[in-house]
Every structure is written in structure tokens, then in C-alpha cells.
Design an enzyme around this catalytic site. Structure first.
Site, PDB file in Angstrom:
ATOM      1  N   HIS A   1       0.819  -1.219   0.000  1.00 20.08           N
ATOM      2  CA  HIS A   1       0.000   0.000   0.000  1.00 20.08           C
ATOM      3  C   HIS A   1       0.854   1.272   0.000  1.00 20.08           C
ATOM      4  CE1 HIS A   1       0.259   0.041   4.543  1.00 20.08           C
ATOM      5  NE2 HIS A   1       0.258   1.346   4.320  1.00 20.08           N
TER       6      HIS A   1
ATOM      7  N   ASP B   1      -0.113  -7.605   1.691  1.00 20.36           N
ATOM      8  CA  ASP B   1       0.394  -6.225   1.698  1.00 20.36           C
ATOM      9  C   ASP B   1       1.921  -6.239   1.786  1.00 20.36           C
ATOM     10  OD1 ASP B   1       0.467  -3.473   1.745  1.00 20.36           O
ATOM     11  OD2 ASP B   1      -0.134  -3.295   3.857  1.00 20.36           O
TER      12      ASP B   1
ATOM     13  N   SER C   1       4.174   2.875   8.056  1.00 22.84           N
ATOM     14  CA  SER C   1       3.790   1.828   7.103  1.00 22.84           C
ATOM     15  C   SER C   1       4.980   1.331   6.293  1.00 22.84           C
ATOM     16  CB  SER C   1       2.748   2.351   6.122  1.00 22.84           C
ATOM     17  OG  SER C   1       1.466   2.246   6.647  1.00 22.84           O
TER      18      SER C   1
END
EC number: 3.4.21.4
Length: 247
Positions: free
Chosen positions: A64, A108, A201
Site C-alpha cells: 500500500h 500487503d 507503514s
């Protein structure tokens, strides 16, 4: 039911479907270069995500975090100033997992090939891939330059660290009913107060010297009963090795 992902762009938050818990809340400033495998993914304007150097020419991050163009910044501690020894290398290839699902955040995971190999030294070095999956209660180190408060925004210049345990699969699924796949695991504290969040992230979860997780998503950062959710790296060893060999 809706989860939200939050990316920070020059202090503004853009909410997208799915929630990315990518900061360090309740942690501490890492000793300088304690995490030499940590990288900052930069879009030419600002830090966007973290990542981990797994060879001199490959970085592991979250799917992502994908952008068409990224610069990988290695050897960083204070991302706002040049301190000496940093290496800035453009991405040559950015490869998301072919089964990445942007709605559920399953798979992911992403690999980034550097245009030129990094120079490995005490400030820039690799982290090992796992030989097996992490066990429940394993103590791990999470790091990143993400938000350090649960409400509002306070983004640090210095790399932040947090030590936290792997939670059981049952408690993870109980925290997020119907949302946890076999490619995810939870790490952190069910009582809240310590977590990863916006800006972390793609960054590493390292347990016993091996990268076991990638910061992926969660609910409100550091919220009671809502631990961070991470990509389970041990499920992707074949994909990682094959992708690196074929590119």
C-alpha cells in the site's frame, strides 16, 4: 464496517478505504543507527513510508506504500537534516505482490530494487529473512518515523523504536472479527498506549534478528483492544526469493 488508511502529505491527511496504522506511539528515540536496515521511502517531497534493506539491492516494504517513483533513503536517523553517511538511491523496479488486495490489505507486501547497490557499513546493513514464523509472545522491535500521538499529528525527525510482543492468532482475530487473514498477525499491547501508526507503514518488525513483519494497518493508533496488524513475512519467502532472482 470500514477501515481507513492515512497517508501524511505535508501535514495533511488523506483518508482512503482501509486504515494504515503506521506510526510509533509510546516508543522511544532509537539509539543512532541501532536499526541500520531501516530505510525511508521518499516521493521527492517528503517521507512516505518505511522499508527494510534485505540485500544490497533490495528493499522490503508494504504494497500500500506503492508509488510510481520512489527514492530509497538509507543510513538515516534525523530525516530532516543531512548528518553524514546517508545514501539516497532511486528505485529501479517497484514490485507489488500480484495478489495484493487494496480493500482487505491481504498480501500487503512489496519489493523495491535499487538502481545501484547500497554500500554496506555500520550505518547501512541488511536484516535477515526469517527461517520460520515468529511464535506468540516473541519480543520484537518496530521502528519508523511515523506519528507519535494517537490524536492529531506529531511527526518526529528522529527514528522511533518500540519493543512489543507478538499476540496470539485468537486475540488478533477477536480484535478484528472477519478481517485477519492467514497472511497477517497482530503485535503490541491490548491495553493500548503503544503502537505503530501513520508514517511507519512498510517498516520492519524484527524478532530475534529476523524480519517477521511489515507495518500494515490497524484501527485508531494505540487504542485499547485494537493492536497493530502486520504482514506475515514468513509466508512470502518463496515469492521474495523468486522475485529477486527473476529481476
Amino acid at each position: 464496517m470500514k477501515i481507513s488508511i492515512f497517508f501524511a502529505f505535508l501535514g495533511a491527511a488523506v483518508a482512503l478505504p482501509v486504515n494504515d496504522d503506521d506510526k510509533i506511539v509510546g516508543g522511544y528515540t532509537c539509539p543512532k543507527h541501532l536499526v541500520p536496515y531501516q530505510v525511508s521511502l521518499h516521493d521527492g517531497i517528503s517521507h512516505q513510508c518505511g522499508g527494510s534493506l534485505i540485500s544490497d539491492q533490495w528493499v522490503l516494504s508494504a504494497a500500500h506504500c506503492y508509488k510510481r517513483k520512489l527514492q530509497v533513503r538509507l543510513g538515516e536517523h534525523n530525516i530532516h537534516v543531512l548528518e553524514g553517511g546517508e545514501q539516497f538511491i532511486d528505485a529501479e523496479k517497484i514490485i507489488r505482490h500480484p495478489e495484493y488486495n487494496k480493500d482487505t490489505l491481504d498480501n500487503d507486501i512489496m519489493l523495491i530494487k535499487l538502481k545501484s547497490p547500497a554500500v554496506l557499513n555500520s550505518q547501512v546493513s541488511t536484516v535477515s529473512l526469517p527461517r520460520s514464523c515468529a511464535s506468540t509472545d516473541a519480543q520484537c522491535l518496530v521502528s519508523g518515523w511515523g506519528n507519535t500521538v494517537s490524536i492529531g499529528g506529531k511527526y518526529p525527525a528522529l527514528l522511533q523504536c518500540l519493543e512489543a510482543p507478538v499476540l496470539s492468532a485468537s486475540s488478533c482475530k477477536k480484535s478484528y472479527p472477519g478481517q485477519i487473514t492467514s497472511n497477517m498477525f497482530c503485535l503490541g499491547f491490548l491495553e493500548g498506549g503503544k503502537d505503530s501508526c501513520d508514517g511507519d507503514s512498510g517498516g520492519p518488525v524484527v524478532c530475534n534478528g529476523e524480519i517477521q513483519g511489515i507495518v500494515s494497518w490497524g484501527s485508531v493508533c494505540a487504542m485499547r483492544g485494537k493492536p497493530g496488524v502486520y504482514t506475515k513475512v514468513c509466508n512470502y519467502l518463496s515469492w521474495i526469493q523468486e522475485t529477486m532472482a527473476n529481476n
